[in-house]
Design an enzyme around this catalytic site. Sequence first.
Site, short mmCIF file in Angstrom:
data_model
loop_
_atom_site.label_atom_id
_atom_site.label_comp_id
_atom_site.label_asym_id
_atom_site.label_seq_id
_atom_site.Cartn_x
_atom_site.Cartn_y
_atom_site.Cartn_z
N ASN A 4 0.82 -1.21 0.00
CA ASN A 4 0.00 0.00 0.00
C ASN A 4 0.85 1.26 0.00
O ASN A 4 0.49 2.27 -0.62
CB ASN A 4 -0.97 0.00 1.18
CG ASN A 4 -2.23 -0.78 0.88
OD1 ASN A 4 -2.52 -1.10 -0.27
ND2 ASN A 4 -2.98 -1.10 1.91
N PHE A 45 -2.78 3.10 -10.66
CA PHE A 45 -2.33 4.04 -9.63
C PHE A 45 -1.37 5.09 -10.19
O PHE A 45 -0.44 5.51 -9.52
CB PHE A 45 -1.70 3.29 -8.44
CG PHE A 45 -2.70 2.44 -7.71
CD1 PHE A 45 -3.45 2.98 -6.68
CD2 PHE A 45 -2.90 1.12 -8.07
CE1 PHE A 45 -4.38 2.21 -6.02
CE2 PHE A 45 -3.83 0.34 -7.41
CZ PHE A 45 -4.57 0.89 -6.38
N LEU A 46 -1.63 5.51 -11.42
CA LEU A 46 -0.82 6.57 -12.03
C LEU A 46 -1.65 7.83 -12.27
O LEU A 46 -1.28 8.65 -13.09
CB LEU A 46 -0.23 6.09 -13.37
CG LEU A 46 0.88 5.07 -13.30
CD1 LEU A 46 1.36 4.72 -14.70
CD2 LEU A 46 2.04 5.57 -12.46
N GLY A 49 -4.08 13.68 -8.68
CA GLY A 49 -5.31 14.19 -8.10
C GLY A 49 -5.05 14.75 -6.72
O GLY A 49 -3.92 15.07 -6.38
N GLY A 53 -6.35 8.59 -0.03
CA GLY A 53 -7.07 8.57 1.23
C GLY A 53 -7.58 7.19 1.52
O GLY A 53 -6.92 6.20 1.22
N CYS A 56 -6.93 2.54 4.41
CA CYS A 56 -5.72 1.71 4.40
C CYS A 56 -4.44 2.46 4.05
O CYS A 56 -3.43 2.30 4.72
CB CYS A 56 -5.90 0.53 3.44
SG CYS A 56 -7.13 -0.64 4.01
N LYS A 59 -2.91 4.77 6.87
CA LYS A 59 -2.56 3.93 8.02
C LYS A 59 -1.34 3.08 7.71
O LYS A 59 -0.43 2.98 8.53
CB LYS A 59 -3.76 3.04 8.37
CG LYS A 59 -3.49 1.95 9.38
CD LYS A 59 -4.68 1.04 9.58
CE LYS A 59 -5.09 0.26 8.38
NZ LYS A 59 -4.22 -0.82 7.95
#
Length: 79
Positions: A4, A45-46, A49, A53, A56, A59
Amino acid sequence: YVANTMLAMRISFMNEVAGLCEKVGADVHSVRRGVGRDDRIGSKFLYSGPGYGGSCFPKDVSALVHTGRENDVEIELAV
């Protein structure tokens, strides 16, 4: 935690790239698509923005940084 944190760093990195694109007049979406075509990187995940948030990512990033500090290892890229 590591997976993550890596995904969160990809998002953060693209936000920095978006800022550079804005300064030099490049289209961040074209850059994202080009980078995403590289099989070593992939397209997930590219997206730049407002950041990341959810429950997960923040944290897990904090937990990884904390675990590193407890063991005298600074996880600098995640800070």
